[in-house]
Design an enzyme around this catalytic site. Structure first.
Site, PDB file in Angstrom:
ATOM      1  N   CYS A 380       5.118   0.530   4.123  1.00 53.64           N
ATOM      2  CA  CYS A 380       4.033   0.745   3.168  1.00 53.64           C
ATOM      3  C   CYS A 380       4.132   2.148   2.562  1.00 53.64           C
ATOM      4  CB  CYS A 380       2.689   0.499   3.850  1.00 53.64           C
ATOM      5  SG  CYS A 380       1.293   0.325   2.705  1.00 53.64           S
ATOM      6  N   HIS A 514       3.497  -4.977   5.888  1.00 54.37           N
ATOM      7  CA  HIS A 514       3.327  -4.543   7.278  1.00 54.37           C
ATOM      8  C   HIS A 514       3.903  -5.587   8.237  1.00 54.37           C
ATOM      9  CE1 HIS A 514       0.736  -0.978   6.664  1.00 54.37           C
ATOM     10  NE2 HIS A 514       0.383  -1.615   5.558  1.00 54.37           N
ATOM     11  N   GLU A 516       4.785  -5.299  11.220  1.00 60.28           N
ATOM     12  CA  GLU A 516       4.300  -5.159  12.599  1.00 60.28           C
ATOM     13  C   GLU A 516       3.168  -6.133  12.914  1.00 60.28           C
ATOM     14  OE1 GLU A 516       1.890  -1.967  10.291  1.00 60.28           O
ATOM     15  OE2 GLU A 516       3.830  -2.986  10.175  1.00 60.28           O
TER      16      GLU A 516
END
EC number: 6.3.4.2
Length: 542
Positions: A380, A514, A516
């Site tokens: 990001c 993102h 994750e």
């Protein structure tokens, strides 16, 4: 029909109700059941989207664009089930819904009160959308005794009567502190917490007791007697070295068996615990170690990067190595040379963030990784800073910056004013409200054939979760690619850059999304697995 497990907490906050709910959900799934977990938050914010990371920690974003509590990340990682907007509610959202309905006249002139209107709204949230599940676990945020939690506790008390007999079980998580001067664990805080809960009208079926050492049988018997709970239902929840040890630990203590017994399910299906045992074995028997520098701006509160920390550990699991994290406040690099901080690490990760503070330090971290051929993962904001670094250092755009930091003559990163969401055109203004105004949730991206990132994914079409207002300016694409920074991933309409990479670098990838948020211990995200693999290779060179 679904059965309901209500999980409350007592004595102190931060005992791990979220982990307990997630672990129980994983254990029920291991027995072949379909489990859903919901979080009920007592705060007055509509959602945590505009809350400071220092106040709330990470904002977890779901596929459908909900900004939710970080506990939903635990739910997803432990169960593998993707959460959505209907898995998290706050007092703020409840009151907002009720006031909107009152203004429309939906209550037909009735006096709107906490009971029944607020409690009914809570009950509707708990009960809706559960047809496809065998068990619904509901975590009540806060601690028993908090004034904010009272409507939620009243609602789940009522649900105990509304649901068919034996369709609701109450689990109460408490703390049993050890007093060194007395040399013993004390039961009194738990007794008082249960007394408070019973005063509300809820009698816990199971006590899940946190402690830093084994609870003697006599103390368990004492809790059973004074809290009116069966002795077998007093479950010790001892501290463990790693959160992914929790499912095995709770199973060993009999939590899942006791929950099923409370529902009258006998015999219960045998659990399949081999996947969790494999995870535990890899955590405690690594074949090596790598050090990853996280250059961020919220490093004082690790909860701000909760999913990131977990995803890196998943990458370690995939490569049979332990991942050691070196937390570095990015502002340090604005005053000091990054070299002494970064020359010994095996990978550099610059995570998401907002605002100008610390941005120059992140740019310098990207420059160090590019020049020294150290694996770099920009997520990001980390991708945006890598693009600004390339513009300044390679493309000769001396004043390259982001409009997030103020007016600039070279807006390499700028505010998105419009983008497609489904078939609808979303529009934003520079002066608009902050809440709910970002590009949120899952969006597709097209990856260039032959690119490193397409090779990692094993596909050229992906879907990942986003949370951002600013985007790399497509007008600089040609200049940056001429300097070697390839825009390897784009939105399907070709307007929004999604990924960048240096083909001649061992591992330098930036992503606007993102990843994750979609990583799991039983299914590590390919980008994190590949990043840690590159760090393992780097460790052989340092």
């Amino acid at each position: 029909m679904a059965r309901y497990v209500f999980i409350t907490g007592g004595v102190v906050s931060s005992l791990g109700k979220g982990i307990a709910a997630a672990a129980l959900g994983a254990l029920l799934q291991a027995r072949g059941y379909r489990a859903r977990i919901k979080k009920l938050d007592p705060y007055l914010n509509v959602d945590p989207g505009t809350m400071s990371p220092y106040q709330h920690g990470e904002v977890f974003v779901t596929d459908d664009g909900a900004e939710t509590d970080l506990d939903l990340g635990h739910y997803e990682r432990f169960t593998g089930r993707s959460a959505n907007q209907q898995d998290n509610i706050t007092t703020g959202r409840i009151y907002k819904n009720i006031i909107e309905r009152e203004r429309r006249g939906d209550y037909l002139g009735a006096t709107v009160q906490v009971i029944p209107h607020v409690t009914d709204e809570i009950k509707n949230f708990v009960l809706n959308g559960n047809d496809d599940y065998d068990f619904v676990l509901c975590e009540i945020g806060g601690t028993v005794g908090d004034i904010e939690a009272m409507p939620f506790l009243e609602a789940i008390r009522q649900l105990g009567n509304d649901l068919p007999r034996n369709n609701a079980v109450y689990v109460h998580l408490t703390l049993m502190p050890y007093i060194p001067t007395a040399g013993e664990l004390k039961t009194k805080p738990t007794q008082h917490s249960v007394k408070e809960l019973r005063g509300i009208g809820i009698a816990p079926d199971i006590l899940l007791v946190r402690a830093d050492r084994a609870i003697p049988k006599e103390e368990r018997r004492k809790l059973s007697l004074f809290c009116n709970v069966r002795e077998s239902a007093v479950i010790q929840a001892l501290d463990v070295p790693h959160i992914y040890d929790v499912p095995m630990a709770y199973h060993k203590e009999g939590l899942d068996s006791e929950v099923l017994a409370a529902f009258g399910i006998d015999p219960a299906p045998k659990p399949r615990m081999e996947p969790w045992q494999k995870v535990s074995d890899r955590i405690h028997s690594p074949e090596g170690e790598v050090t990853i520098a996280i250059v961020g701006k919220y490093t004082g509160l690790k909860d701000a990067y909760k999913s990131l920390i977990e995803a890196l550990s998943h990458g370690g699991l995939a490569n049979h190595v332990k991942v050691k994290l070196d937390w570095i406040e990015s502002e340090i690099f604005e005053k000091e040379d990054p070299t002494p901080w970064l020359e010994k690490v095996h990978g550099i990760l610059v995570p998401g963030g907002f605002g100008e503070r610390g941005s120059e330090g992140k740019i310098l971290a990207a420059k160090f990784a590019r020049e020294r051929k150290v694996p770099y993962f920009g997520i990001c904001f980390g991708m945006q800073m890598a693009c600004i670094e390339a513009a300044r250092s390679l493309a000769g755009v001396e004043h390259a910056s982001s409009t997030e930091f103020g007016p600039t003559e070279e807006p390499v990163v700028g505010l998105m004013t419009e983008w497609l969401k489904g078939n609808m055109l979303e529009k934003r203004r520079e002066t608009g409200d902050l809440g709910g105004t970002m590009r949120l949730g899952a969006y597709q991206a097209d990856l260039a054939k032959g690119s490193k990132i397409a090779e990692i994914y094993g596909d050229t079409q992906i879907s990942e979760r986003h949370r951002h207002r600013y985007e790399v300016n497509i007008d600089y694409k040609e200049r940056l690619e001429d300097c070697g920074l390839v825009f390897a991933g784009m939105s399907p309409d070709g307007v929004l850059p999604e990924t960048v990479e240096y083909p001649d670098h061992p591992w330098f990838i930036g992503v606007q999304y993102h990843p994750e948020l979609k990583s799991r211990p039983l299914d590590p995200h390919p980008l994190f697995a590949s990043f840690i693999e590159a760090a393992v290779e780097q460790s052989r060179l340092v």
